[in-house]
Motif scaffolding. Structure first.
Motif, PDB file in Angstrom:
ATOM      1  N   TRP A 216       0.812  -1.213   0.000  1.00 23.11           N
ATOM      2  CA  TRP A 216       0.000   0.000   0.000  1.00 23.11           C
ATOM      3  C   TRP A 216       0.850   1.270   0.000  1.00 23.11           C
ATOM      4  O   TRP A 216       0.300   2.375   0.043  1.00 23.11           O
ATOM      5  N   GLN A 217       2.159   1.138  -0.058  1.00 26.56           N
ATOM      6  CA  GLN A 217       3.004   2.309   0.093  1.00 26.56           C
ATOM      7  C   GLN A 217       2.737   3.388  -0.968  1.00 26.56           C
ATOM      8  O   GLN A 217       2.651   4.579  -0.609  1.00 26.56           O
ATOM      9  N   PRO A 218       2.575   3.049  -2.265  1.00 24.62           N
ATOM     10  CA  PRO A 218       2.288   4.113  -3.250  1.00 24.62           C
ATOM     11  C   PRO A 218       0.971   4.842  -2.968  1.00 24.62           C
ATOM     12  O   PRO A 218       0.893   6.066  -3.113  1.00 24.62           O
ATOM     13  N   VAL A 219      -0.059   4.086  -2.587  1.00 21.35           N
ATOM     14  CA  VAL A 219      -1.353   4.698  -2.263  1.00 21.35           C
ATOM     15  C   VAL A 219      -1.212   5.616  -1.044  1.00 21.35           C
ATOM     16  O   VAL A 219      -1.702   6.752  -1.035  1.00 21.35           O
ATOM     17  N   ILE A 220      -0.546   5.123  -0.036  1.00 22.26           N
ATOM     18  CA  ILE A 220      -0.362   5.905   1.193  1.00 22.26           C
ATOM     19  C   ILE A 220       0.443   7.173   0.915  1.00 22.26           C
ATOM     20  O   ILE A 220       0.139   8.250   1.459  1.00 22.26           O
ATOM     21  N   LYS A 221       1.430   7.070   0.066  1.00 23.99           N
ATOM     22  CA  LYS A 221       2.237   8.240  -0.270  1.00 23.99           C
ATOM     23  C   LYS A 221       1.385   9.331  -0.920  1.00 23.99           C
ATOM     24  O   LYS A 221       1.516  10.517  -0.588  1.00 23.99           O
ATOM     25  N   ARG A 222       0.488   8.916  -1.835  1.00 26.85           N
ATOM     26  CA  ARG A 222      -0.378   9.896  -2.502  1.00 26.85           C
ATOM     27  C   ARG A 222      -1.378  10.495  -1.506  1.00 26.85           C
ATOM     28  O   ARG A 222      -1.653  11.708  -1.543  1.00 26.85           O
ATOM     29  N   LEU A 223      -1.924   9.668  -0.639  1.00 25.30           N
ATOM     30  CA  LEU A 223      -2.865  10.173   0.364  1.00 25.30           C
ATOM     31  C   LEU A 223      -2.174  11.152   1.310  1.00 25.30           C
ATOM     32  O   LEU A 223      -2.701  12.221   1.631  1.00 25.30           O
ATOM     33  N   LYS A 224      -0.986  10.801   1.730  1.00 25.12           N
ATOM     34  CA  LYS A 224      -0.248  11.650   2.664  1.00 25.12           C
ATOM     35  C   LYS A 224       0.097  12.997   2.032  1.00 25.12           C
ATOM     36  O   LYS A 224       0.064  14.044   2.701  1.00 25.12           O
ATOM     37  N   ALA A 225       0.393  12.975   0.719  1.00 22.72           N
ATOM     38  CA  ALA A 225       0.741  14.217   0.022  1.00 22.72           C
ATOM     39  C   ALA A 225      -0.422  15.198  -0.009  1.00 22.72           C
ATOM     40  O   ALA A 225      -0.216  16.418  -0.119  1.00 22.72           O
ATOM     41  N   ALA A 226      -1.659  14.697   0.084  1.00 21.16           N
ATOM     42  CA  ALA A 226      -2.835  15.565   0.072  1.00 21.16           C
ATOM     43  C   ALA A 226      -3.055  16.255   1.410  1.00 21.16           C
ATOM     44  O   ALA A 226      -3.905  17.136   1.521  1.00 21.16           O
ATOM     45  N   ARG A 227      -2.318  15.843   2.455  1.00 20.43           N
ATOM     46  CA  ARG A 227      -2.379  16.437   3.785  1.00 20.43           C
ATOM     47  C   ARG A 227      -3.820  16.491   4.330  1.00 20.43           C
ATOM     48  O   ARG A 227      -4.320  17.554   4.722  1.00 20.43           O
ATOM     49  N   PRO A 228      -4.497  15.351   4.385  1.00 17.25           N
ATOM     50  CA  PRO A 228      -5.881  15.359   4.876  1.00 17.25           C
ATOM     51  C   PRO A 228      -5.954  15.523   6.394  1.00 17.25           C
ATOM     52  O   PRO A 228      -5.015  15.173   7.120  1.00 17.25           O
ATOM     53  N   ASP A 229      -7.076  16.045   6.847  1.00 19.60           N
ATOM     54  CA  ASP A 229      -7.373  16.092   8.278  1.00 19.60           C
ATOM     55  C   ASP A 229      -8.139  14.837   8.709  1.00 19.60           C
ATOM     56  O   ASP A 229      -8.080  14.445   9.882  1.00 19.60           O
ATOM     57  N   VAL A 230      -8.871  14.257   7.758  1.00 17.02           N
ATOM     58  CA  VAL A 230      -9.734  13.100   8.023  1.00 17.02           C
ATOM     59  C   VAL A 230      -9.536  12.080   6.916  1.00 17.02           C
ATOM     60  O   VAL A 230      -9.434  12.439   5.738  1.00 17.02           O
ATOM     61  N   LEU A 231      -9.484  10.813   7.286  1.00 20.61           N
ATOM     62  CA  LEU A 231      -9.405   9.729   6.309  1.00 20.61           C
ATOM     63  C   LEU A 231     -10.592   8.795   6.512  1.00 20.61           C
ATOM     64  O   LEU A 231     -10.775   8.227   7.593  1.00 20.61           O
ATOM     65  N   LEU A 232     -11.418   8.663   5.466  1.00 21.77           N
ATOM     66  CA  LEU A 232     -12.516   7.708   5.462  1.00 21.77           C
ATOM     67  C   LEU A 232     -12.085   6.519   4.619  1.00 21.77           C
ATOM     68  O   LEU A 232     -11.679   6.689   3.465  1.00 21.77           O
ATOM     69  N   THR A 233     -12.149   5.323   5.181  1.00 24.23           N
ATOM     70  CA  THR A 233     -11.675   4.156   4.449  1.00 24.23           C
ATOM     71  C   THR A 233     -12.735   3.077   4.338  1.00 24.23           C
ATOM     72  O   THR A 233     -13.385   2.732   5.333  1.00 24.23           O
ATOM     73  N   MET A 234     -12.906   2.586   3.135  1.00 24.63           N
ATOM     74  CA  MET A 234     -13.771   1.440   2.902  1.00 24.63           C
ATOM     75  C   MET A 234     -12.945   0.349   2.220  1.00 24.63           C
ATOM     76  O   MET A 234     -13.373  -0.301   1.271  1.00 24.63           O
ATOM     77  N   VAL A 235     -11.723   0.161   2.732  1.00 23.34           N
ATOM     78  CA  VAL A 235     -10.898  -0.986   2.376  1.00 23.34           C
ATOM     79  C   VAL A 235     -11.391  -2.145   3.237  1.00 23.34           C
ATOM     80  O   VAL A 235     -11.531  -2.000   4.454  1.00 23.34           O
TER      81      VAL A 235
END
Length: 400
Positions: A216-235
């Motif tokens: 999941w590292q590439p996905v996580i890297k892109r998510l982290k770059a967006a600097r979110p305050d909240v993460l909703l996950t339906m994994v």
């Protein structure tokens, strides 16, 4: 609360008729009949193998106890309920094949089960063609309504309506969404966007990955770059565990990040306890509900299956959901699928999921109570706030 399982409205059912079952383990009798003495036959399609098998087994276990409850009280229309369990492995093509076999060869009058949205849609198509009702216990909805499909699980709007405003108020307005790549997570994102916008926030990233993802590292890297305050996950499934663990490892999942979605479900607690302790979560049912019927079910489940962890939400939905279905069959006074389907749409039912729960004709979603839970160390999903009925009567194509 009125006595659990009481039929509300015209034609009150007796407690024996509404609640019954002694596990009738899988022998089916071919053919259907409208004779009231003919036993009702139910087909359970469920993943007992594959990436979501742990949740599938919980659904099966609770279904069997629900049927046992009804049979112990006399069955339906004076006969013990029969059922057949089949394993679809979480594969939609297999779900279709097995659902057809249950209807055509085993002569079932109703279908129940599945876990993922794509397998639910596969069975729903078979149910429509065969004109037999199909009940799901999984959370969420796929955004499409079918005349013979009924959702006992929490809909996307019922989940997100109380959750999103609370998360944005506490953590911030920038939201990222990640999900497994099938129909329900995409629908979840669509609804999340509406809720986030309504709460004054914005969706800054969205990612979807096929079930079975390990890196999941590439996905996580892109998510982290967006600097979110909240993460909703339906994994979902085992992927929920690997994603959450790697999100922590690579610095995305921190105490400062608002986090909610499928990985907070009690199914995953044994693997993710350190990552979810102290967080809040919106659910329809928890094994900590202080209700006599719920407490009795929890005690029976733990004894029957030697289970001591937090019980999955799908178990409560399945246990009380199949009793709702069987109460409708009792009211129909027949094993005919069309007649039972009509009664499902009319039935009002009391249980720990709420008083006088019933389905919305606009989308076939159960209009029931919701609660906010706080996840405590050791796996206690303690009720922190009773939300009452969170209605979702939004019309969807097919039933509106």
């Amino acid at each position: 609360m009125a006595h659990p399982y009481t039929r509300v409205g015209a034609g009150i059912l007796t407690a024996a008729a509404v609640l019954a079952v002694t596990g009738c383990g899988g022998s089916a009798i071919s053919g259907t009949s409208s004779d009231k003495d003919e036993p009702l036959k139910v087909g359970l399609v469920v993943p007992l193998t594959g990436p979501v098998s742990s949740t599938g087994k919980a659904l099966r276990n609770a279904f069997e106890l629900g049927v046992k409850k009804v049979n112990d009280a006399g069955g339906v229309n004076g006969a013990k309920v029969k059922y057949v369990v089949v394993d679809d492995g979480g594969d939609p093509a297999t779900s279709t094949q097995l659902a057809r076999r249950l209807v055509q060869r085993d002569g079932v009058s109703m279908l129940f089960g599945t876990i993922t949205g794509d397998t639910a849609e596969a069975v729903a198509k078979v149910a429509d063609d065969a004109k037999v009702p199909f009940g799901t216990a999984i959370l969420g909805d796929g955004g499409q309504c079918r005349p013979y499909a009924w959702g006992f699980g929490e809909s996307t709007r019922q989940l997100l309506t109380p959750t999103v405003p609370a998360l944005l108020e506490k953590y911030g307005k920038k939201v990222a969404v990640v999900g497994s790549d099938y129909n329900f997570p995409h629908h979840y994102l669509d609804v999340a966007k509406q809720q986030v916008k309504r709460a004054g926030g914005s969706v800054v990233a969205e990612e979807f990955s096929p079930i079975g993802q390990t890196d999941w590292q590439p996905v996580i890297k892109r998510l982290k770059a967006a600097r979110p305050d909240v993460l909703l996950t339906m994994v979902v499934g085992s992927d929920a565990v690997s994603f959450s663990q790697q999100a922590k490892q690579f610095g995305l999942l921190t105490p400062e990040l608002g986090y909610d979605g499928a990985p907070l479900d009690s199914d995953y607690y044994p693997a993710l306890s350190a990552l979810v302790n102290g967080r809040t979560h919106t659910v329809r049912w928890t094994d900590r509900l202080d209700d006599p019927a719920s407490r009795a079910f929890v005690a029976d489940y733990r004894k029957a299956y030697k289970f001591d962890g937090p019980m999955p939400e799908v178990a409560g939905n399945a246990y009380f959901g199949i009793q709702f279905f069987l109460a409708a069959a009792e009211e129909a006074r027949a094993t005919d699928g069309e007649a039972i389907n009509t009664e499902i749409g009319r039935l009002s039912f009391d249980s720990p999921l709420g008083e006088k729960t019933r389905f919305s004709g606009a989308n076939h979603l159960l209009q029931a109570d919701m609660v906010q839970v706080t996840i405590k160390s050791g796996g206690a999903y303690e009720v922190s706030h009773k939300l009452g009925r969170v209605a979702d009567t939004t019309p969807t194509p097919g039933c509106a």
